[in-house]
Design a protein around this motif. Structure first.
Motif, short mmCIF file in Angstrom:
data_model
loop_
_atom_site.label_atom_id
_atom_site.label_comp_id
_atom_site.label_asym_id
_atom_site.label_seq_id
_atom_site.Cartn_x
_atom_site.Cartn_y
_atom_site.Cartn_z
N ASP A 231 20.55 12.19 -5.50
CA ASP A 231 19.54 12.17 -6.17
C ASP A 231 19.62 10.75 -7.21
N PHE A 232 18.82 9.82 -6.50
CA PHE A 232 19.13 8.33 -7.26
C PHE A 232 18.14 8.21 -8.44
N THR A 233 17.64 9.41 -8.97
CA THR A 233 16.96 9.01 -10.17
C THR A 233 18.18 9.58 -11.28
N LYS A 234 19.10 9.75 -10.87
CA LYS A 234 20.20 10.51 -11.93
C LYS A 234 21.47 9.28 -11.90
N PRO A 235 21.85 9.00 -13.16
CA PRO A 235 23.10 8.13 -13.25
C PRO A 235 24.23 8.81 -12.61
N ILE A 236 25.28 7.96 -12.14
CA ILE A 236 26.31 8.45 -11.73
C ILE A 236 27.72 8.76 -12.57
N LEU A 237 27.42 9.03 -13.71
CA LEU A 237 28.14 9.01 -15.06
C LEU A 237 28.89 10.65 -14.91
N ASP A 238 28.25 11.37 -14.28
CA ASP A 238 28.96 12.97 -14.21
C ASP A 238 29.89 12.99 -13.04
N HIS A 239 29.96 11.70 -12.13
CA HIS A 239 30.89 11.82 -10.94
C HIS A 239 32.17 11.55 -11.34
N GLY A 330 43.88 -4.46 -4.02
CA GLY A 330 43.13 -4.07 -4.99
C GLY A 330 41.76 -3.49 -4.72
N ILE A 331 40.98 -2.85 -5.70
CA ILE A 331 39.87 -2.25 -5.74
C ILE A 331 38.99 -2.56 -6.70
N GLN A 332 37.76 -2.90 -6.40
CA GLN A 332 36.79 -3.36 -7.55
C GLN A 332 35.73 -1.95 -7.75
N PHE A 333 35.93 -1.36 -8.91
CA PHE A 333 35.13 -0.34 -9.45
C PHE A 333 33.74 -0.95 -10.13
N TYR A 334 32.57 -0.68 -9.47
CA TYR A 334 31.57 -1.37 -10.30
C TYR A 334 30.78 0.10 -10.40
N THR A 335 30.18 -0.09 -11.71
CA THR A 335 29.27 1.03 -11.97
C THR A 335 27.85 0.80 -12.11
N GLY A 336 27.24 -0.27 -11.29
CA GLY A 336 25.72 -0.41 -11.47
C GLY A 336 25.25 -0.87 -12.58
N ASN A 337 26.15 -1.46 -13.53
CA ASN A 337 25.68 -1.85 -14.90
C ASN A 337 24.46 -2.92 -14.82
N PHE A 338 24.24 -3.54 -13.78
CA PHE A 338 23.06 -4.49 -13.83
C PHE A 338 22.04 -3.89 -13.00
N LEU A 339 21.79 -2.82 -12.51
CA LEU A 339 20.74 -2.15 -11.89
C LEU A 339 19.74 -2.06 -13.10
N ASP A 340 18.31 -2.28 -12.95
CA ASP A 340 17.45 -2.59 -13.95
C ASP A 340 16.20 -1.98 -13.86
N HIS A 353 19.51 2.04 -14.31
CA HIS A 353 20.76 1.53 -14.70
C HIS A 353 21.86 2.65 -14.13
N ARG A 354 22.73 2.12 -13.63
CA ARG A 354 24.11 2.98 -13.29
C ARG A 354 23.79 4.05 -12.24
N THR A 355 22.90 4.05 -11.54
CA THR A 355 22.55 5.19 -10.40
C THR A 355 23.25 5.00 -9.18
N GLY A 356 24.27 4.05 -9.12
CA GLY A 356 25.10 4.26 -8.21
C GLY A 356 26.41 3.17 -8.56
N PHE A 357 27.35 3.70 -7.62
CA PHE A 357 28.69 3.02 -8.01
C PHE A 357 29.34 2.32 -6.74
N CYS A 358 30.08 1.24 -6.74
CA CYS A 358 30.87 0.76 -5.56
C CYS A 358 32.46 1.12 -5.96
N LEU A 359 33.06 1.05 -4.59
CA LEU A 359 34.41 0.79 -4.61
C LEU A 359 34.84 0.08 -3.48
N GLU A 360 34.91 -1.46 -3.88
CA GLU A 360 35.12 -2.41 -2.80
C GLU A 360 36.79 -2.64 -2.91
#
Length: 395
Positions: A231-239, A330-340, A353-360
């Motif tokens: 559900d991409f209307t929801k942020p990923i904060l509960d993951h 290493g792994i870059q954890f990014y929480t979609g802070n710049f999705l606007d 804002h924050r509707t997706g996260f990356c594990l790079e």
């Protein structure tokens, strides 16, 4: 994990190199010109369809990899982009779990690297400059005042050639791109192969290989944005996220490493035990303020031991669990802070804002300028080879 390695003469440790180096590359196979319908096994398939043409008239194809457990991955030859990734929830319903667009036109417009392959150098290089053997190289400044993700015309915006590869209980897509000497400012003609392999057990392997004819730097990664709730209307904060790392790479105000490695104990960056992303993301912490949330590289544990567990994310509502395994440091954890909220979702609306996260999975940011970091230098005659696995399940 079955990774074929021949003549290995450089396996990393944290203070030295962590690129796996080989003296042979695998033999190529011919790519069928017609639509591919998988014969890898009875349970995994691959098919090719036209996806459109770029403004320059370049043909872009889409490859669909499926297994009989409900996992499906769509990959574009433009940017090596994972345009869609569907996996089952705890009720057995397969749904979309990565951010993406409905059209090639949207992918060719400016966007934050949705689903793309990143190179030559993932993450930031300070002030767009680095030195090799006394010669300074200058890169495009596309994340002022720094260079980011290989430049404005990096690997995320090129057409990759593709061939089907298959064997065992899997179907693979092998992508190739030759980056010319001084392309985006990087020295050497770099030949790159990235192989996506979908297995019958709902794992997606991403294997990276590269060779060069001149000393250069390389740091490849994959930049998919996940939302396991579908559900991409929801942020990923509960993951609930776990990162197997005792240390963090702190950054300055421009997100360049300070050169230190700091302990995560008693900080918002301690994910050694699973916790919700939103637990401390708004904490009064200097590093969080610099990244506007999590946008940092963690120093993974057990370096030099090959493929090992790096991170996981779990969404309780859907029951989906994503585990990441890698041989990278290493792994870059990014929480979609710049999705606007300016980019369109597939189903209408926009990615907020924050509707997706990356594990790079990757080497550390700015490694070419940080002598204490594991090296990202690739020499002629060496074969860069690294692997990351994304494993999906439910609980």
């Amino acid at each position: 994990m079955n990774v074929i390695k021949r003549c290995i003469y450089g396996i990393s440790i944290m203070s030295l190199t962590s690129m796996n180096v080989q003296c042979k590359s695998d033999k190529k196979t011919e790519t069928p010109a017609t639509t591919l319908e998988a014969k890898a096994t009875d349970s995994v398939s691959i098919a090719k369809t036209p996806y459109g043409k770029t403004a320059k008239g370049e043909q872009v194809d889409r490859f669909t990899l499926k297994n009989h457990h409900g996992m499906e991955v769509n990959i574009l030859t433009y940017g090596g982009i994972i345009a869609s990734l569907k996996v089952p929830n705890k009720a057995g319903v397969s749904e979309e779990v990565v951010i993406g667009f409905n059209s090639l036109e949207q992918y060719t417009k400016a966007n934050p690297y949705f689903g793309a392959l990143i190179g030559r150098y993932g993450n930031r290089i300070a002030k767009g400059k680095f030195t090799l053997d006394g010669k300074e190289y200058s890169l495009a400044i596309n994340n002022a005042p720094n260079a980011l993700h290989g430049g404005p015309e990096g690997f995320h915006r090129v057409i990759w050639t593709a061939e089907e590869a298959k064997g065992g209980n899997a179907a693979s897509l092998k992508l190739k791109y030759v980056s010319k000497d001084m392309e985006e400012g990087y020295p050497g003609n770099l030949t790159v192969f990235v192989t996506y392999t979908l297995n019958k057990n709902n794992t997606l392997d991403v294997q990276y290989e590269a060779t060069t004819d001149k000393k250069t730097v390389v740091n490849l990664t994959q930049h998919s944005y996940f939302n396991l709730s579908a559900d991409f209307t929801k942020p990923i904060l509960d993951h609930e996220v776990t990162i197997d790392a005792d240390k963090l790479i702190p950054v300055d105000a421009t997100l360049i490493p300070t050169g230190q490695l700091t302990d995560v104990t008693n900080t918002p960056f301690d994910f050694r035990k699973a916790k919700k992303v939103g637990t401390a993301i708004e904490a009064n912490d200097d590093q969080l303020k610099k990244g506007l949330g999590y946008d940092h590289c963690w120093v993974l544990n057990n370096q030099g031991k090959g493929d090992r567990f790096a991170a996981s994310a779990y969404d309780a509502g859907s029951g989906r669990l994503l585990e990441v395994y890698t041989d990278q440091p290493g792994i870059q954890f990014y929480t979609g802070n710049f999705l606007d909220g300016t980019l369109p979702m597939r189903t209408g609306g926009t990615y907020a804002h924050r509707t997706g996260f990356c594990l790079e999975t990757q080497h550390y940011p700015d490694s070419p300028n940080q002598k204490a970091f594991p090296t990202t230098v690739l020499n002629p005659g060496e074969n860069y080879k690294t692997k990351t696995t994304f494993k999906f399940s439910v609980k």
